[in-house]
Write an enzyme that holds these catalytic residues in place. Sequence first.
Site, PDB file in Angstrom:
ATOM      1  N   SER A  54      -6.498   3.331   3.689  1.00  0.00           N
ATOM      2  CA  SER A  54      -5.824   2.412   2.665  1.00  0.00           C
ATOM      3  C   SER A  54      -6.640   1.671   1.689  1.00  0.00           C
ATOM      4  O   SER A  54      -6.511   0.423   1.176  1.00  0.00           O
ATOM      5  CB  SER A  54      -5.131   1.175   3.199  1.00  0.00           C
ATOM      6  OG  SER A  54      -3.796   0.680   2.395  1.00  0.00           O
ATOM      7  N   LYS A  78      -0.047   3.853  -3.164  1.00  0.00           N
ATOM      8  CA  LYS A  78      -0.974   5.034  -2.528  1.00  0.00           C
ATOM      9  C   LYS A  78      -0.406   6.142  -2.102  1.00  0.00           C
ATOM     10  O   LYS A  78      -0.987   7.680  -3.020  1.00  0.00           O
ATOM     11  CB  LYS A  78      -1.730   4.458  -1.356  1.00  0.00           C
ATOM     12  CG  LYS A  78      -2.728   3.158  -1.762  1.00  0.00           C
ATOM     13  CD  LYS A  78      -3.036   2.749  -0.343  1.00  0.00           C
ATOM     14  CE  LYS A  78      -4.416   1.386  -0.767  1.00  0.00           C
ATOM     15  NZ  LYS A  78      -4.202   0.012  -0.512  1.00  0.00           N
ATOM     16  N   SER A 122       0.952  -1.652   0.027  1.00  0.00           N
ATOM     17  CA  SER A 122      -0.101  -0.134  -0.286  1.00  0.00           C
ATOM     18  C   SER A 122       0.889   1.357   0.253  1.00  0.00           C
ATOM     19  O   SER A 122       0.128   2.217   0.067  1.00  0.00           O
ATOM     20  CB  SER A 122      -1.081  -0.184   1.538  1.00  0.00           C
ATOM     21  OG  SER A 122      -2.038  -1.139   0.991  1.00  0.00           O
TER      22      SER A 122
END
Length: 416
Positions: free
Chosen positions: A121, A64, A61
């Site tokens: 997330s 991101k 993640s």
Amino acid sequence: MRTKSRVFFLTMLIVMIGASPVHAAKRPAGELRAKSAIAMDLATGSIVYEQNADEQIPPASLTKVLTMYLTFEALQEKRLSLTDTVLVTPEATLAGGSRMNIRSGERVIVRELMKGIAVASGNDACVALAQHLSGSEDFHPFVAAMNAKARELGMGDTVFKNPNGMPAEGQLTTARDMLKLSASYLRRFPQALTFHSMTTYVHNNRNHHNANRLLNSYDGVDGLKTGYVSASGYNNVVTAKRGDARVVAVVLGARSAGARAAVSRQLLDIAFQKINQGQAIATLDMHKGSGKLPAPLAKAAPRQDRDLRDAQMLADAKVAQFQQSAADTDARPAAGLLQRKTAQGAYAIQESSFQSRQRAERRAQHLEKKGLPVKVVTTRLDGKGKFYRVLVGPFANAQDARKTERMLGHGSVTLE
């Protein structure tokens, strides 16, 4: 006597050989318990600590951060506003792993999607924004822009395959590259910390907690992003400010969420101590970049109201088609892994079937935690009552469906 000496010598040799791997596995004194790490003083660009900083690892993640970066560039160029409406497609809602729980056909403003990415997330939110900025359900222009921006910033050991960090072959980064990205992100868009410093976020009555444990437990921490996939372990980019000093630190490949927090805390302690002592080991080689939205997105037009109406009709048709396909998958309530080709060429896998909605939803939540796209679909069978089918998919082709079907029997990766 000579025989006894020979036996003793061979015995000691075997013991030494057997013991040597144990000593080799020990970490050097002072090394952090993670695959790689790096930290720097943002103001000067001075690196104050690094450990295996160029080892390639799946970003999870942390991807991101770049998705948010490109969103801020689009905002800066007024191709996007925080209050623009984004239509959520079925594809976005089928993103596995962690989600902000947006619904197909829902219209969500950009600001809320950014919160969903930074705090929850949300893999679904990343897909929704990437599709919106790409101008269609095909978000490849967004991914192309991600890789173009990575090259601009000098991230020579990084390749992105999707906008959210879900497991993908060849999607890799390094701690040093993530430091370059994060440093540029904070310098160009310091307002981003408004999102990354949030500890909770609620959408569609679901409360999400920021996985960055240091936000509430380490003095000065006000962002950035955590991540996890099984191939990498637990990752973290974190920033903290004390006085005039701001540290940016990256930890990749910790063994658990607790270990990630502990190692990040240790790294920040080291960094602030080194900065206070005026110590540095190198200067980060950064590329300023163009400061503009990369060409693949600059050429694409974000969806307008008319486009949203057309997309809404298509989304409604897809949802109806997928539900009909699910209802036709099997005429029996028995559980089992089944495939069904839909009229549009997509495949769905029936993982299980229950007469209790609660049990079906429980099963779906379990599969979602494994990073799988899951739906619970209600089917009424003549003479047998109502059943709740747990479906995984859709998949574009039978090969992907079969691969996932096989994986279901052995577990799969998760994404934070």
